[in-house]
Design an enzyme around this catalytic site. Structure first.
Site, PDB file in Angstrom:
ATOM      1  N   GLY A  10     -19.875 -47.236 -14.228  1.00  0.00           N
ATOM      2  CA  GLY A  10     -20.411 -46.330 -13.206  1.00  0.00           C
ATOM      3  C   GLY A  10     -21.908 -46.502 -13.005  1.00  0.00           C
ATOM      4  N   ILE A  35      -9.468 -41.644 -20.118  1.00  0.00           N
ATOM      5  CA  ILE A  35      -9.898 -40.582 -21.055  1.00  0.00           C
ATOM      6  C   ILE A  35      -8.952 -39.381 -21.068  1.00  0.00           C
ATOM      7  CG2 ILE A  35     -12.351 -41.226 -21.091  1.00  0.00           C
ATOM      8  CD1 ILE A  35     -12.835 -38.678 -19.289  1.00  0.00           C
ATOM      9  N   ALA A  58     -16.107 -39.094 -14.983  1.00  0.00           N
ATOM     10  CA  ALA A  58     -15.818 -37.783 -14.390  1.00  0.00           C
ATOM     11  C   ALA A  58     -15.117 -37.985 -13.055  1.00  0.00           C
ATOM     12  CB  ALA A  58     -17.117 -37.011 -14.162  1.00  0.00           C
ATOM     13  N   THR A  99     -23.463 -31.203 -15.443  1.00  0.00           N
ATOM     14  CA  THR A  99     -24.083 -31.075 -14.126  1.00  0.00           C
ATOM     15  C   THR A  99     -24.888 -29.786 -13.934  1.00  0.00           C
ATOM     16  OG1 THR A  99     -23.544 -30.886 -11.767  1.00  0.00           O
ATOM     17  CG2 THR A  99     -21.885 -30.099 -13.289  1.00  0.00           C
ATOM     18  N   ASP A 100     -25.887 -29.868 -13.051  1.00  0.00           N
ATOM     19  CA  ASP A 100     -26.667 -28.698 -12.616  1.00  0.00           C
ATOM     20  C   ASP A 100     -25.798 -27.703 -11.837  1.00  0.00           C
ATOM     21  OD1 ASP A 100     -26.329 -30.621 -10.607  1.00  0.00           O
ATOM     22  OD2 ASP A 100     -28.218 -30.142  -9.602  1.00  0.00           O
ATOM     23  N   TYR A 123     -15.220 -28.428  -8.935  1.00  0.00           N
ATOM     24  CA  TYR A 123     -15.944 -29.450  -9.718  1.00  0.00           C
ATOM     25  C   TYR A 123     -16.762 -28.797 -10.820  1.00  0.00           C
ATOM     26  CZ  TYR A 123     -19.734 -32.683 -10.876  1.00  0.00           C
ATOM     27  OH  TYR A 123     -20.656 -33.443 -11.556  1.00  0.00           O
ATOM     28  N   LYS A 127     -16.266 -28.938 -14.894  1.00  0.00           N
ATOM     29  CA  LYS A 127     -17.303 -29.552 -15.746  1.00  0.00           C
ATOM     30  C   LYS A 127     -17.740 -28.554 -16.827  1.00  0.00           C
ATOM     31  CE  LYS A 127     -19.375 -33.065 -15.298  1.00  0.00           C
ATOM     32  NZ  LYS A 127     -19.172 -34.441 -15.855  1.00  0.00           N
TER      33      LYS A 127
HETATM   34  N1  LIG Z   1     -23.873 -38.322  -9.105  1.00  0.00           N
HETATM   35  C1  LIG Z   1     -24.600 -37.215  -9.251  1.00  0.00           C
HETATM   36  O1  LIG Z   1     -25.443 -36.869  -8.412  1.00  0.00           O
HETATM   37  C2  LIG Z   1     -24.408 -36.350 -10.478  1.00  0.00           C
HETATM   38  C3  LIG Z   1     -25.153 -35.177 -10.628  1.00  0.00           C
HETATM   39  C4  LIG Z   1     -24.988 -34.426 -11.799  1.00  0.00           C
HETATM   40  C5  LIG Z   1     -24.116 -34.849 -12.772  1.00  0.00           C
HETATM   41  N2  LIG Z   1     -23.389 -35.997 -12.582  1.00  0.00           N
HETATM   42  C6  LIG Z   1     -22.477 -36.448 -13.645  1.00  0.00           C
HETATM   43  O2  LIG Z   1     -22.961 -37.716 -14.053  1.00  0.00           O
HETATM   44  C7  LIG Z   1     -21.903 -38.497 -14.583  1.00  0.00           C
HETATM   45  C8  LIG Z   1     -22.021 -39.935 -14.122  1.00  0.00           C
HETATM   46  O3  LIG Z   1     -21.969 -40.024 -12.724  1.00  0.00           O
HETATM   47  P1  LIG Z   1     -21.993 -41.441 -11.988  1.00  0.00           P
HETATM   48  O4  LIG Z   1     -22.702 -41.213 -10.698  1.00  0.00           O
HETATM   49  O5  LIG Z   1     -22.460 -42.503 -12.916  1.00  0.00           O
HETATM   50  O6  LIG Z   1     -20.431 -41.664 -11.703  1.00  0.00           O
HETATM   51  P2  LIG Z   1     -19.626 -42.954 -11.188  1.00  0.00           P
HETATM   52  O7  LIG Z   1     -20.539 -44.011 -10.686  1.00  0.00           O
HETATM   53  O8  LIG Z   1     -18.555 -42.461 -10.271  1.00  0.00           O
HETATM   54  O9  LIG Z   1     -18.968 -43.504 -12.537  1.00  0.00           O
HETATM   55  C9  LIG Z   1     -17.948 -42.831 -13.215  1.00  0.00           C
HETATM   56  C10 LIG Z   1     -17.192 -43.846 -14.052  1.00  0.00           C
HETATM   57  O10 LIG Z   1     -16.167 -43.138 -14.777  1.00  0.00           O
HETATM   58  C11 LIG Z   1     -14.933 -43.842 -14.638  1.00  0.00           C
HETATM   59  N3  LIG Z   1     -13.840 -42.886 -14.710  1.00  0.00           N
HETATM   60  C12 LIG Z   1     -13.530 -41.930 -13.807  1.00  0.00           C
HETATM   61  N4  LIG Z   1     -12.439 -41.249 -14.209  1.00  0.00           N
HETATM   62  C13 LIG Z   1     -12.073 -41.780 -15.417  1.00  0.00           C
HETATM   63  C14 LIG Z   1     -11.039 -41.489 -16.327  1.00  0.00           C
HETATM   64  N5  LIG Z   1     -10.133 -40.541 -16.073  1.00  0.00           N
HETATM   65  N6  LIG Z   1     -10.944 -42.226 -17.479  1.00  0.00           N
HETATM   66  C15 LIG Z   1     -11.854 -43.210 -17.725  1.00  0.00           C
HETATM   67  N7  LIG Z   1     -12.860 -43.527 -16.899  1.00  0.00           N
HETATM   68  C16 LIG Z   1     -12.961 -42.819 -15.733  1.00  0.00           C
HETATM   69  C17 LIG Z   1     -15.020 -44.483 -13.270  1.00  0.00           C
HETATM   70  O11 LIG Z   1     -14.127 -45.578 -13.194  1.00  0.00           O
HETATM   71  P3  LIG Z   1     -13.371 -45.893 -11.780  1.00  0.00           P
HETATM   72  O12 LIG Z   1     -14.404 -45.900 -10.725  1.00  0.00           O
HETATM   73  O13 LIG Z   1     -12.747 -47.207 -12.029  1.00  0.00           O
HETATM   74  O14 LIG Z   1     -12.376 -44.763 -11.618  1.00  0.00           O
HETATM   75  C18 LIG Z   1     -16.497 -44.919 -13.228  1.00  0.00           C
HETATM   76  O15 LIG Z   1     -16.678 -46.174 -13.832  1.00  0.00           O
HETATM   77  C19 LIG Z   1     -20.633 -37.743 -14.257  1.00  0.00           C
HETATM   78  O16 LIG Z   1     -20.201 -37.079 -15.429  1.00  0.00           O
HETATM   79  C20 LIG Z   1     -21.045 -36.714 -13.225  1.00  0.00           C
HETATM   80  O17 LIG Z   1     -20.255 -35.535 -13.304  1.00  0.00           O
HETATM   81  C21 LIG Z   1     -23.524 -36.757 -11.467  1.00  0.00           C
END
Ligand SMILES: NC(=O)c1ccc[n+]([C@@H]2O[C@H](COP(=O)([O-])OP(=O)(O)OC[C@H]3O[C@@H](n4cnc5c(N)ncnc54)[C@H](OP(=O)(O)O)[C@@H]3O)[C@@H](O)[C@H]2O)c1
Length: 286
Positions: A10, A35, A58, A99-100, A123, A127
């Site tokens: 990710g 997971i 997530a 998350t916030d 969501y 979380k």
């Molecule tokens: N993006 C934001 O603005 C934001 C803000 C606050 C918090 N967060 C938190 O930050 C974290 C990282 O976000 P990110 O932007 O890096 O996300 P991302 O780019 O969507 O990456 C998530 C990764 O998790 C994998 N994944 C999803 N479901 C899964 C499962 N059931 N089992 C195993 N792997 C799984 C996905 O694989 P596939 O793509 O192959 O499914 C992907 O590689 C998350 O926990 C999110 O809730 C994000």
């Protein structure tokens, strides 16, 4: 240290892998380790015997979570619980990203780790449930809540990040409307990844807020992107009423990195400085 990373492909996961250079890593791609499958998690864990697991995986497409609450709960709550359970059994640590959005925004001042969450969407609720289930399973955890991520690697769930979207819209339309009534802290994933490693190496167990320093509205964020990039655009202020969404989002979700500060571990930069660094790395400087 032996570290397994779930979500390693990710946006944040890839930066964490880079920041962990020198450690012995096991990369849990989604294809390899689902997971939500406790058996698969246990098998992967026993095969590598990590000292710590880092979880960035997530289901975080916020509107889609409203349509698929069971899937959201399974991935965002039961998945982290599975990881916590296996870590507890083996004496390993779990570092998890939250998350916030667990807050409702009504405080209108930076949220501390001790503030009471009040999630407003599926969501956010799932979380928060993940945070609670982790704490119920193990005392050897660190949960880092973050905000408004953007990075050099694509977000698997959402595709283009906000910076890329703004640049694209400006180039294609020459005019962009952005909301002034949602305040957050945009956070560069490369910075957060380094912060995660600091917590892994030196942090005590518990809950952390981990975002860039400072805050802005999405409008101010867009203004900074165009200023730093020297991009000519007609940027118009608007409100969130113009972009109705099935999910409620907090109008104010600024977090204070209080626990990091208390432990002398806060390495996060001001959001503008980090944005400039990011835009330099992706070739968007004027
Ligand atoms: N993006 C934001 O603005 C934001 C803000 C606050 C918090 N967060 C938190 O930050 C974290 C990282 O976000 P990110 O932007 O890096 O996300 P991302 O780019 O969507 O990456 C998530 C990764 O998790 C994998 N994944 C999803 N479901 C899964 C499962 N059931 N089992 C195993 N792997 C799984 C996905 O694989 P596939 O793509 O192959 O499914 C992907 O590689 C998350 O926990 C999110 O809730 C994000």
């Amino acid at each position: 240290m032996r570290v397994a990373i779930a979500g390693c492909e990710g946006q944040l996961g890839r930066d964490i892998v880079e920041a962990l250079e020198g450690h012995d890593l096991d990369l849990w791609t989604h294809e390899r380790v689902e997971i939500t499958d406790e058996g698969a998690v246990g098998e992967a864990f026993r095969a590598f015997r990590p000292d710590a697991v880092i979880n960035t995986a997530a289901f975080h497409n916020v509107p889609l979570c409203e349509e698929e609450p069971c899937r959201a709960y399974t991935v965002n709550a039961l998945g982290p619980r599975n990881l916590a359970r296996v870590c507890e059994q083996a004496g390993a640590r779990l570092i998890h990203i939250s998350t916030d959005y667990v807050f409702d925004g009504s405080k209108n001042a930076p949220y501390l780790e001790s503030d009471l969450p009040a999630p407003q969407s599926v969501y956010a609720t799932t979380k928060l449930a993940g945070e609670h289930l982790i704490a119920a399973e193990t005392g050897r955890f660190a949960v880092l809540r973050t905000s408004g991520l953007y990075g050099v690697h694509p977000c698997r769930a959402k595709g283009r990040n906000f910076v890329e979207l703004m640049v694209k819209l400006a180039r294609e339309r020459g005019k962009v409307r952005v909301v002034t009534d949602e305040i957050l802290t945009p956070t560069f994933t490369a910075d957060l990844a380094r912060q995660v490693v600091v917590v892994l190496e030196k942090g005590s167990p518990g809950l952390y807020h981990g975002t860039a320093e400072g805050s802005c509205s999405w409008f101010e964020f867009a203004r900074a992107i165009f200023d730093i990039g020297g991009i000519e655009v007609d940027l118009q202020p608007t409100t969130s009423e113009e972009f109705p969404s099935p999910a409620k989002r907090p109008a104010y979700s600024v977090l204070e990195n209080a626990n990091l500060e208390d432990q002398g571990l806060n390495i996060m930069r001001d959001w503008r400085e980090a944005l400039e660094d990011y835009m330099g790395r992706v070739g968007l400087l004027r």
